[in-house]
Motif scaffolding. Sequence first.
Motif, PDB file in Angstrom:
ATOM      1  N   GLU A  37      55.442 -22.281  45.885  1.00 45.60           N
ATOM      2  CA  GLU A  37      54.662 -22.533  44.678  1.00 45.60           C
ATOM      3  C   GLU A  37      53.623 -23.630  44.918  1.00 45.60           C
ATOM      4  O   GLU A  37      52.481 -23.522  44.474  1.00 45.60           O
ATOM      5  CB  GLU A  37      55.571 -22.902  43.514  1.00 45.60           C
ATOM      6  N   ASN A  39      52.262 -24.545  47.842  1.00 48.86           N
ATOM      7  CA  ASN A  39      51.314 -24.297  48.919  1.00 48.86           C
ATOM      8  C   ASN A  39      50.642 -22.925  48.901  1.00 48.86           C
ATOM      9  O   ASN A  39      49.613 -22.741  49.553  1.00 48.86           O
ATOM     10  CB  ASN A  39      52.006 -24.472  50.268  1.00 48.86           C
ATOM     11  N   CYS A  40      51.204 -21.972  48.186  1.00 50.69           N
ATOM     12  CA  CYS A  40      50.713 -20.593  48.297  1.00 50.69           C
ATOM     13  C   CYS A  40      50.256 -19.988  46.977  1.00 50.69           C
ATOM     14  O   CYS A  40      49.508 -19.010  46.973  1.00 50.69           O
ATOM     15  CB  CYS A  40      51.814 -19.702  48.885  1.00 50.69           C
ATOM     16  N   SER A  41      50.716 -20.530  45.867  1.00 51.62           N
ATOM     17  CA  SER A  41      50.490 -19.878  44.567  1.00 51.62           C
ATOM     18  C   SER A  41      49.042 -19.914  44.112  1.00 51.62           C
ATOM     19  O   SER A  41      48.673 -19.175  43.205  1.00 51.62           O
ATOM     20  CB  SER A  41      51.392 -20.490  43.497  1.00 51.62           C
ATOM     21  N   ARG A  42      48.224 -20.724  44.732  1.00 49.63           N
ATOM     22  CA  ARG A  42      46.807 -20.754  44.370  1.00 49.63           C
ATOM     23  C   ARG A  42      46.173 -19.380  44.600  1.00 49.63           C
ATOM     24  O   ARG A  42      45.265 -18.977  43.876  1.00 49.63           O
ATOM     25  CB  ARG A  42      46.092 -21.820  45.186  1.00 49.63           C
ATOM     26  N   CYS A  43      46.692 -18.651  45.607  1.00 43.93           N
ATOM     27  CA  CYS A  43      46.120 -17.339  45.940  1.00 43.93           C
ATOM     28  C   CYS A  43      47.134 -16.196  45.848  1.00 43.93           C
ATOM     29  O   CYS A  43      46.796 -15.102  45.421  1.00 43.93           O
ATOM     30  CB  CYS A  43      45.538 -17.361  47.349  1.00 43.93           C
ATOM     31  N   SER A  52      48.705 -11.608  42.619  1.00 43.85           N
ATOM     32  CA  SER A  52      47.911 -12.521  43.449  1.00 43.85           C
ATOM     33  C   SER A  52      46.575 -12.819  42.792  1.00 43.85           C
ATOM     34  O   SER A  52      45.911 -11.921  42.282  1.00 43.85           O
ATOM     35  CB  SER A  52      47.686 -11.920  44.837  1.00 43.85           C
ATOM     36  N   LYS A  53      46.196 -14.091  42.838  1.00 40.29           N
ATOM     37  CA  LYS A  53      44.932 -14.522  42.237  1.00 40.29           C
ATOM     38  C   LYS A  53      43.751 -14.241  43.154  1.00 40.29           C
ATOM     39  O   LYS A  53      42.620 -14.147  42.703  1.00 40.29           O
ATOM     40  CB  LYS A  53      45.010 -16.009  41.903  1.00 40.29           C
ATOM     41  N   HIS A  54      43.994 -14.133  44.444  1.00 42.65           N
ATOM     42  CA  HIS A  54      42.947 -13.839  45.422  1.00 42.65           C
ATOM     43  C   HIS A  54      43.099 -12.382  45.849  1.00 42.65           C
ATOM     44  O   HIS A  54      44.189 -11.950  46.204  1.00 42.65           O
ATOM     45  CB  HIS A  54      43.100 -14.761  46.631  1.00 42.65           C
ATOM     46  N   ASP A  86      39.013 -18.794  52.846  1.00 45.90           N
ATOM     47  CA  ASP A  86      39.731 -19.411  51.726  1.00 45.90           C
ATOM     48  C   ASP A  86      41.150 -19.840  52.094  1.00 45.90           C
ATOM     49  O   ASP A  86      41.746 -20.658  51.397  1.00 45.90           O
ATOM     50  CB  ASP A  86      39.814 -18.449  50.543  1.00 45.90           C
TER      51      ASP A  86
END
Length: 109
Positions: A37, A39-43, A52-54, A86
């Motif tokens: 959460e 380190n990875c949840s941004r994308c 997934s946001k990316h 990114d």
Amino acid sequence: MQRKLRTTTAAALLLASIATPAMAENAEIVRGRALVEANCSRCHAVTRTDVSKHPEAPALHTLWERYPIDALEEAFAEGIYVGHPDMPEFVADPDQIAAIIAYIESIQD
């Protein structure tokens, strides 16, 4: 009385030895989820239900479709680098890697 106490103690020790690995595994999964959460949840989608946001970031719950999950350990140890700009460089220590893998395994479809 003493025999009954030994039997009860033995039974308690047996139950503790069975419960401890499960509790440790759950703690590792919880720790892995926190790492993912953070380190990875941004994308990436990091649970079984989010998206997934990316657009190029695979949902972690579907990683088994692309990679053998046990092969991810080596990728994390070497540092994950992909072709799109990114994606930040991600380096984890062996304990963090084990927790991340445990979490990812726990959410596979």
